[in-house]
Design a protein around this motif. Structure first.
Motif, PDB file in Angstrom:
ATOM      1  N   SER A   1       0.833  -1.205   0.000  1.00  0.00           N
ATOM      2  CA  SER A   1       0.000   0.000   0.000  1.00  0.00           C
ATOM      3  C   SER A   1       0.866   1.252   0.000  1.00  0.00           C
ATOM      4  N   TYR A   2       1.907   1.242   0.807  1.00  0.00           N
ATOM      5  CA  TYR A   2       2.777   2.416   0.873  1.00  0.00           C
ATOM      6  C   TYR A   2       3.582   2.599  -0.412  1.00  0.00           C
ATOM      7  N   VAL A   3       3.969   1.507  -1.036  1.00  0.00           N
ATOM      8  CA  VAL A   3       4.672   1.618  -2.319  1.00  0.00           C
ATOM      9  C   VAL A   3       3.740   2.181  -3.390  1.00  0.00           C
TER      10      VAL A   3
ATOM     11  N   THR B   1       9.825   3.737   0.826  1.00  0.00           N
ATOM     12  CA  THR B   1       8.914   3.068  -0.125  1.00  0.00           C
ATOM     13  C   THR B   1       9.040   3.681  -1.516  1.00  0.00           C
ATOM     14  N   TRP B   2       9.343   4.964  -1.584  1.00  0.00           N
ATOM     15  CA  TRP B   2       9.642   5.595  -2.874  1.00  0.00           C
ATOM     16  C   TRP B   2      10.845   4.914  -3.521  1.00  0.00           C
TER      17      TRP B   2
ATOM     18  N   LEU C   1      14.231  13.030  -6.152  1.00  0.00           N
ATOM     19  CA  LEU C   1      13.372  12.837  -4.988  1.00  0.00           C
ATOM     20  C   LEU C   1      12.750  14.155  -4.546  1.00  0.00           C
ATOM     21  N   LEU C   2      13.536  15.231  -4.524  1.00  0.00           N
ATOM     22  CA  LEU C   2      13.016  16.525  -4.088  1.00  0.00           C
ATOM     23  C   LEU C   2      11.905  17.017  -5.005  1.00  0.00           C
ATOM     24  N   VAL C   3      12.062  16.811  -6.301  1.00  0.00           N
ATOM     25  CA  VAL C   3      11.005  17.196  -7.245  1.00  0.00           C
ATOM     26  C   VAL C   3       9.741  16.368  -6.988  1.00  0.00           C
ATOM     27  N   ASP C   4       9.920  15.067  -6.781  1.00  0.00           N
ATOM     28  CA  ASP C   4       8.766  14.209  -6.499  1.00  0.00           C
ATOM     29  C   ASP C   4       8.055  14.626  -5.210  1.00  0.00           C
ATOM     30  N   LEU C   5       8.824  14.986  -4.195  1.00  0.00           N
ATOM     31  CA  LEU C   5       8.216  15.439  -2.944  1.00  0.00           C
ATOM     32  C   LEU C   5       7.467  16.756  -3.135  1.00  0.00           C
TER      33      LEU C   5
END
Length: 461
Positions: free
Chosen positions: A201-203, A393-394, A367-371
């Protein structure tokens, strides 16, 4: 000998340059998604339609296909009763009178007695192999309004969602939009939230709320082709009644032309991804545009094992492969791991930048862009207490992307709602005729028996 060496050098230079150019293109697409998410989702103004008289706004028929006790079903369905819009009817679709979702629906109908709500029971009505389309047909045929809003049962929406969507689908005529094709579909980007904590679920949450959302928003911002996930879509029944899913342009579409033969929702019962095909048909056959609302489709994710997540991703990659082959084949090169590795090799050859320096920086910025995309959709950053778990999980999602793609690309069978299908060349499906084998069969045997993640709920009194 010198000639062979020169040829190898030219080839290396070409490949290195291509990898860097592709990396720049990919980052451009990603930043388009990130910036568009900031502009579109960080401000959600109230629509003037919310307070308008019912007689002055277009009527909307909301259709919700149901099967069993889905995760957060009560809250999901209640969100449609609570829409801040003065003129809509509700249809809840089930296969038969024994469906466990019916007590929930009847409880809500009793709670909101003034709502124009109805139950549609399929009772064996079949127009194709797609069970969702079969489930929708009874309500579709009885819809009182031309504008249809179809929402999956695991979706919850904010009260102003319908009004803002109708704003986009039926805008007032202006000089700026007079020369543009009108909007044929208004859709909502899924935003996942975990209601039953588990690794899968978290993935799934990390995937939908970052990379998937970023690319989905970017593709729809550039708008070079149809790209719609049908968890929440508005379109006109009168438009759907003119198309058949062949994606062949209708020569006189602007003057009311239509495809010969079977048309309308029943024509899409032969596809598994009917939502994508409906949107594609309205785009290609009628020449209509799509638009993303500033709202999201809150997607409740129930208990999902990691095997469930993997099987789900394999299923939809196999479906997409038959529908958009070139895009599916290019998919690994859009992922952070493959794109980063190729760019690191290219930059090492061209500029001497060591991979050990480039790759950590690449992953960090990605990762920063995704966040940032997550924060735009949610309206707030990932909570500090959940940040390490979300990043972990990311990372699992990013590392699994390529292996999942390799497994998915070599097969054509998928399992959906307990039934196995073979995906055909044109995106249509037929029921598979033998037991599951190979990796996907192993995943089914070692995961949950169903990949739709229904959870029992207590019906409220």
């Amino acid at each position: 000998m010198a000639s062979q060496s020169e040829s190898r050098d030219v080839l290396k230079l070409t490949l290195a340059s291509a990898s860097v150019v592709w990396y720049v293109i990919l980052w451009t697409i990603g930043l388009i998604g990130c910036i568009s998410a900031r502009k579109r989702y960080r401000l959600r103004p109230r629509s003037p339609l919310s307070s308008a008289p019912a007689s002055s706004v277009p009527g909307v028929t909301i259709i919700r296909p149901l099967k069993g006790l889905d995760t957060n079903l009560y809250e999901n369905l209640e969100s449609t009763f609570k829409q801040d819009y003065p003129n809509f009817e509700l249809w809840f679709c089930v296969d038969d009178e024994d469906d466990q979702a019916l007590p929930v629906v009847r409880d809500l109908m009793a709670k909101y007695p003034n709502a124009n709500a109805h139950i549609a029971i399929r009772n064996g009505l079949t127009v194709g192999v797609n069970p969702k389309v079969n489930n929708l047909m009874a309500a579709y045929r009885q819809a009182a309004n031309d504008i249809l809003w179809v929402l999956d049962s695991n979706v919850m929406v904010d009260p102003g969602t319908l009004a803002r969507a109708v704003d986009l689908l039926s805008p007032p005529p202006t000089a700026s939009n007079a020369s543009k094709p009108r909007i044929g579909v208004v859709h909502h980007v899924p935003f996942a939230y975990v209601s039953k904590p588990s690794l899968g679920s978290y993935v799934e949450q990390a995937f939908l709320n970052t990379n998937h959302a970023k690319m989905y928003i970017a593709i729809n911002t550039v708008a070079i082709d149809s790209c719609v996930v049908g968890k929440s879509c508005l379109y006109r029944k009168s438009d759907l009644e003119r198309v058949d899913g062949s994606l062949r342009p209708i020569p006189n579409a602007e003057n009311g032309g239509q495809q010969p033969g079977e048309r309308g929702l029943e024509a899409f019962g032969r596809f598994l991804a009917e939502d994508n095909m409906i949107a594609g048909a309205l785009w290609h056959e009628l020449g209509l545009r799509h638009d993303l609302s500033c709202d999201v489709a809150h997607n409740a994710v129930g208990h999902m094992t990691l095997m469930d997540y993997i099987a789900r991703r394999i299923r939809w990659i196999r479906v997409r492969k038959r529908m958009v082959f070139a895009a599916t084949m290019a998919e690994p090169f859009t992922e952070s791991v493959v794109a980063g590795c190729l760019a690191s090799i290219g930059l090492k050859y061209l500029l001497g930048i060591p991979p050990w320096l480039f790759l950590p920086l690449h992953i960090l910025v990605w990762l920063l862009v995704d966040l940032d995309v997550y924060a735009s959709l949610a309206g707030y950053p990932v909570p500090s207490g959940d940040r390490l778990q979300f990043i972990a999980t990311w990372a699992i999602r990013e590392l699994l992307a390529l292996p999942i793609w390799f497994v998915a690309i070599v097969g054509n069978e998928v399992t959906w709602r307990g039934t196995r299908y073979e995906v055909m060349e044109n995106g249509e499906v037929r029921k598979a005729g033998h037991d599951g084998r190979g990796v996907l069969g192993w995943l089914r045997r070692h995961g949950r028996k169903s990949t739709d993640y229904y959870e029992p709920l207590e019906v409220r009194e």
